[in-house]
Design a protein around this motif. Sequence first.
Motif, PDB file in Angstrom:
ATOM      1  N   ARG A  19     -14.602  -7.324  46.356  1.00  0.00           N
ATOM      2  CA  ARG A  19     -13.532  -7.923  45.547  1.00  0.00           C
ATOM      3  C   ARG A  19     -12.337  -8.292  46.416  1.00  0.00           C
ATOM      4  O   ARG A  19     -11.715  -9.346  46.219  1.00  0.00           O
ATOM      5  CB  ARG A  19     -13.083  -6.947  44.455  1.00  0.00           C
ATOM      6  N   LEU A  20     -12.019  -7.455  47.371  1.00  0.00           N
ATOM      7  CA  LEU A  20     -10.894  -7.749  48.260  1.00  0.00           C
ATOM      8  C   LEU A  20     -11.168  -9.002  49.088  1.00  0.00           C
ATOM      9  O   LEU A  20     -10.275  -9.851  49.261  1.00  0.00           O
ATOM     10  CB  LEU A  20     -10.621  -6.553  49.169  1.00  0.00           C
ATOM     11  N   GLU A  21     -12.392  -9.139  49.589  1.00  0.00           N
ATOM     12  CA  GLU A  21     -12.754 -10.339  50.337  1.00  0.00           C
ATOM     13  C   GLU A  21     -12.655 -11.580  49.452  1.00  0.00           C
ATOM     14  O   GLU A  21     -12.172 -12.636  49.895  1.00  0.00           O
ATOM     15  CB  GLU A  21     -14.170 -10.198  50.891  1.00  0.00           C
ATOM     16  N   SER A  22     -13.096 -11.461  48.210  1.00  0.00           N
ATOM     17  CA  SER A  22     -13.046 -12.591  47.281  1.00  0.00           C
ATOM     18  C   SER A  22     -11.607 -12.981  46.963  1.00  0.00           C
ATOM     19  O   SER A  22     -11.278 -14.170  46.878  1.00  0.00           O
ATOM     20  CB  SER A  22     -13.794 -12.256  45.990  1.00  0.00           C
ATOM     21  N   PHE A  55      -3.490  -3.102  46.644  1.00  0.00           N
ATOM     22  CA  PHE A  55      -3.373  -3.758  47.937  1.00  0.00           C
ATOM     23  C   PHE A  55      -2.084  -4.562  48.019  1.00  0.00           C
ATOM     24  O   PHE A  55      -1.471  -4.927  46.997  1.00  0.00           O
ATOM     25  CB  PHE A  55      -4.580  -4.662  48.195  1.00  0.00           C
ATOM     26  N   LEU A  56      -1.647  -4.782  49.240  1.00  0.00           N
ATOM     27  CA  LEU A  56      -0.530  -5.666  49.532  1.00  0.00           C
ATOM     28  C   LEU A  56      -1.095  -6.912  50.192  1.00  0.00           C
ATOM     29  O   LEU A  56      -1.989  -6.819  51.046  1.00  0.00           O
ATOM     30  CB  LEU A  56       0.479  -4.989  50.469  1.00  0.00           C
ATOM     31  N   PHE A  57      -0.588  -8.072  49.774  1.00  0.00           N
ATOM     32  CA  PHE A  57      -1.101  -9.308  50.358  1.00  0.00           C
ATOM     33  C   PHE A  57       0.044 -10.171  50.876  1.00  0.00           C
ATOM     34  O   PHE A  57       1.193 -10.053  50.443  1.00  0.00           O
ATOM     35  CB  PHE A  57      -1.959 -10.087  49.357  1.00  0.00           C
ATOM     36  N   VAL A  58      -0.300 -11.017  51.845  1.00  0.00           N
ATOM     37  CA  VAL A  58       0.666 -11.907  52.480  1.00  0.00           C
ATOM     38  C   VAL A  58       0.065 -13.303  52.521  1.00  0.00           C
ATOM     39  O   VAL A  58      -1.076 -13.480  52.974  1.00  0.00           O
ATOM     40  CB  VAL A  58       1.001 -11.453  53.915  1.00  0.00           C
ATOM     41  N   GLY A  59       0.826 -14.283  52.018  1.00  0.00           N
ATOM     42  CA  GLY A  59       0.342 -15.652  52.036  1.00  0.00           C
ATOM     43  C   GLY A  59       0.833 -16.410  53.253  1.00  0.00           C
ATOM     44  O   GLY A  59       1.643 -15.904  54.040  1.00  0.00           O
ATOM     45  N   PRO A  60       0.372 -17.630  53.422  1.00  0.00           N
ATOM     46  CA  PRO A  60       0.907 -18.476  54.487  1.00  0.00           C
ATOM     47  C   PRO A  60       2.344 -18.865  54.162  1.00  0.00           C
ATOM     48  O   PRO A  60       2.803 -18.732  53.012  1.00  0.00           O
ATOM     49  CB  PRO A  60      -0.024 -19.691  54.465  1.00  0.00           C
ATOM     50  N   ARG A  61       3.073 -19.364  55.146  1.00  0.00           N
ATOM     51  CA  ARG A  61       4.476 -19.718  54.925  1.00  0.00           C
ATOM     52  C   ARG A  61       4.640 -20.683  53.753  1.00  0.00           C
ATOM     53  O   ARG A  61       5.607 -20.598  52.995  1.00  0.00           O
ATOM     54  CB  ARG A  61       5.071 -20.333  56.200  1.00  0.00           C
ATOM     55  N   GLU A  62       3.688 -21.596  53.592  1.00  0.00           N
ATOM     56  CA  GLU A  62       3.793 -22.607  52.535  1.00  0.00           C
ATOM     57  C   GLU A  62       3.829 -21.980  51.148  1.00  0.00           C
ATOM     58  O   GLU A  62       4.386 -22.563  50.209  1.00  0.00           O
ATOM     59  CB  GLU A  62       2.617 -23.590  52.627  1.00  0.00           C
ATOM     60  N   ARG A  71       2.471 -16.376  41.276  1.00  0.00           N
ATOM     61  CA  ARG A  71       2.694 -15.011  40.784  1.00  0.00           C
ATOM     62  C   ARG A  71       2.707 -14.051  41.962  1.00  0.00           C
ATOM     63  O   ARG A  71       1.995 -14.245  42.951  1.00  0.00           O
ATOM     64  CB  ARG A  71       1.596 -14.592  39.805  1.00  0.00           C
ATOM     65  N   ASP A  72       3.507 -13.006  41.836  1.00  0.00           N
ATOM     66  CA  ASP A  72       3.578 -12.025  42.912  1.00  0.00           C
ATOM     67  C   ASP A  72       2.618 -10.863  42.701  1.00  0.00           C
ATOM     68  O   ASP A  72       2.707  -9.839  43.362  1.00  0.00           O
ATOM     69  CB  ASP A  72       5.010 -11.514  43.094  1.00  0.00           C
ATOM     70  N   VAL A  73       1.673 -11.029  41.778  1.00  0.00           N
ATOM     71  CA  VAL A  73       0.633 -10.031  41.512  1.00  0.00           C
ATOM     72  C   VAL A  73      -0.713 -10.742  41.447  1.00  0.00           C
ATOM     73  O   VAL A  73      -0.820 -11.827  40.876  1.00  0.00           O
ATOM     74  CB  VAL A  73       0.880  -9.291  40.180  1.00  0.00           C
ATOM     75  N   ILE A  74      -1.731 -10.161  42.059  1.00  0.00           N
ATOM     76  CA  ILE A  74      -3.098 -10.648  41.930  1.00  0.00           C
ATOM     77  C   ILE A  74      -3.923  -9.549  41.282  1.00  0.00           C
ATOM     78  O   ILE A  74      -3.927  -8.407  41.749  1.00  0.00           O
ATOM     79  CB  ILE A  74      -3.706 -11.017  43.300  1.00  0.00           C
ATOM     80  N   GLU A  75      -4.616  -9.910  40.198  1.00  0.00           N
ATOM     81  CA  GLU A  75      -5.409  -8.938  39.443  1.00  0.00           C
ATOM     82  C   GLU A  75      -6.865  -9.365  39.407  1.00  0.00           C
ATOM     83  O   GLU A  75      -7.170 -10.560  39.395  1.00  0.00           O
ATOM     84  CB  GLU A  75      -4.866  -8.814  38.018  1.00  0.00           C
ATOM     85  N   ASP A  79     -12.282  -2.859  34.215  1.00  0.00           N
ATOM     86  CA  ASP A  79     -13.307  -2.242  33.382  1.00  0.00           C
ATOM     87  C   ASP A  79     -13.231  -0.728  33.537  1.00  0.00           C
ATOM     88  O   ASP A  79     -12.252  -0.205  34.075  1.00  0.00           O
ATOM     89  CB  ASP A  79     -14.702  -2.778  33.724  1.00  0.00           C
ATOM     90  N   LYS A  80     -14.249  -0.014  33.086  1.00  0.00           N
ATOM     91  CA  LYS A  80     -14.202   1.450  33.090  1.00  0.00           C
ATOM     92  C   LYS A  80     -14.271   2.045  34.488  1.00  0.00           C
ATOM     93  O   LYS A  80     -13.911   3.209  34.679  1.00  0.00           O
ATOM     94  CB  LYS A  80     -15.340   2.017  32.236  1.00  0.00           C
ATOM     95  N   VAL A  81     -14.729   1.275  35.455  1.00  0.00           N
ATOM     96  CA  VAL A  81     -14.880   1.786  36.821  1.00  0.00           C
ATOM     97  C   VAL A  81     -13.823   1.218  37.752  1.00  0.00           C
ATOM     98  O   VAL A  81     -13.233   1.942  38.560  1.00  0.00           O
ATOM     99  CB  VAL A  81     -16.287   1.468  37.378  1.00  0.00           C
ATOM    100  N   PHE A  82     -13.537  -0.078  37.635  1.00  0.00           N
ATOM    101  CA  PHE A  82     -12.696  -0.761  38.607  1.00  0.00           C
ATOM    102  C   PHE A  82     -11.335  -1.158  38.036  1.00  0.00           C
ATOM    103  O   PHE A  82     -11.242  -1.753  36.965  1.00  0.00           O
ATOM    104  CB  PHE A  82     -13.395  -2.036  39.100  1.00  0.00           C
ATOM    105  N   ASP A  83     -10.312  -0.816  38.782  1.00  0.00           N
ATOM    106  CA  ASP A  83      -8.953  -1.269  38.507  1.00  0.00           C
ATOM    107  C   ASP A  83      -8.384  -1.704  39.863  1.00  0.00           C
ATOM    108  O   ASP A  83      -7.872  -0.888  40.627  1.00  0.00           O
ATOM    109  CB  ASP A  83      -8.127  -0.140  37.891  1.00  0.00           C
ATOM    110  N   VAL A  84      -8.527  -2.989  40.165  1.00  0.00           N
ATOM    111  CA  VAL A  84      -8.197  -3.510  41.497  1.00  0.00           C
ATOM    112  C   VAL A  84      -7.138  -4.596  41.358  1.00  0.00           C
ATOM    113  O   VAL A  84      -7.396  -5.648  40.765  1.00  0.00           O
ATOM    114  CB  VAL A  84      -9.448  -4.085  42.202  1.00  0.00           C
ATOM    115  N   ASN A  85      -5.952  -4.339  41.854  1.00  0.00           N
ATOM    116  CA  ASN A  85      -4.908  -5.369  41.836  1.00  0.00           C
ATOM    117  C   ASN A  85      -3.907  -5.113  42.955  1.00  0.00           C
ATOM    118  O   ASN A  85      -3.879  -4.019  43.531  1.00  0.00           O
ATOM    119  CB  ASN A  85      -4.223  -5.450  40.474  1.00  0.00           C
ATOM    120  N   GLY A  86      -3.113  -6.123  43.247  1.00  0.00           N
ATOM    121  CA  GLY A  86      -2.191  -5.981  44.370  1.00  0.00           C
ATOM    122  C   GLY A  86      -0.910  -6.765  44.200  1.00  0.00           C
ATOM    123  O   GLY A  86      -0.770  -7.595  43.294  1.00  0.00           O
ATOM    124  N   TRP A  87       0.036  -6.503  45.090  1.00  0.00           N
ATOM    125  CA  TRP A  87       1.365  -7.110  45.059  1.00  0.00           C
ATOM    126  C   TRP A  87       1.601  -7.950  46.306  1.00  0.00           C
ATOM    127  O   TRP A  87       1.149  -7.599  47.406  1.00  0.00           O
ATOM    128  CB  TRP A  87       2.444  -6.022  45.015  1.00  0.00           C
TER     129      TRP A  87
END
Length: 261
Positions: A19-22, A55-62, A71-75, A79-87
């Motif tokens: 999921r992180l790679e995606s 997770f923390l993410f960083v975009g390109p300068r653009e 948005r400053d959040v990626i979700e 579901d019952k197993v996975f709760d994966v999101n970052g800022w």
Amino acid sequence: MRAIPASLDTAVVAEIEQRLESVAAEHGVRIPWAIESGSRAWGFPSPDSDYDCRFLFVGPRERYLTLWPARDVIETPLDKVFDVNGWDLPKALTLIARGNATPIEWLRSPIVYGGDTTFRDELLAYASAVVERAAIARHYLHVARRQQSGPQTLKRFFYVLRPAAALRWLADHPGDALPPMDLPTLLSETTVSPEIRDAATDLIALKSVTRELGSGEAPAVLRRFAARELERAEASESVAPVPDPGEVKARADELFRRLVG
């Protein structure tokens, strides 16, 4: 850096990493820090605890040079197993500047899916330079008080006990404002009595084999401990800000530009 304990399900870990790679590919960002939060990283999981990857993410300068910011959040799907999101990095930096302990906890998680230690260390150095101890104390005090406002269960008591332990850690470490994340480490690095540590260890062991702890009362020694620490922390509500806001903003801007550039 990668730190995955053997207790984690390898298939779940592999799915989280996919999921992180995606996320990185789909949103055109890099993820220099991805960790586990929630009860697994806090040191008191249940058999049916889900996985709370943050997770923390960083975009390109653009990404940041636009009139129409993303948005400053990626979700990802919950579901019952996975709760994966970052800022996004700016969100993390501004929250740290305001004394929000959550992004600091992410930087100190004992479970790391993937991380750049230089990135982590720069953010921790920034936090150490700008964070007010009183603001961190207020964060943990408010977290605990919110938990106390709802129905009281043994499971919910853990969400009072950990902030109380963080407050005790702050009291025992007057030169530091960045407490550890997990409950066992917090207690081991404080001056609490062996009775408190033993009671917490027993309660953690009970939670580790029980899907639903139910509505029983926590051990009296732990309830007294939490009440004392929260009462003592009330003094943080009246502590005036110390750092110069202009200097804090300048530090945040400088670090942001360097990490994005």
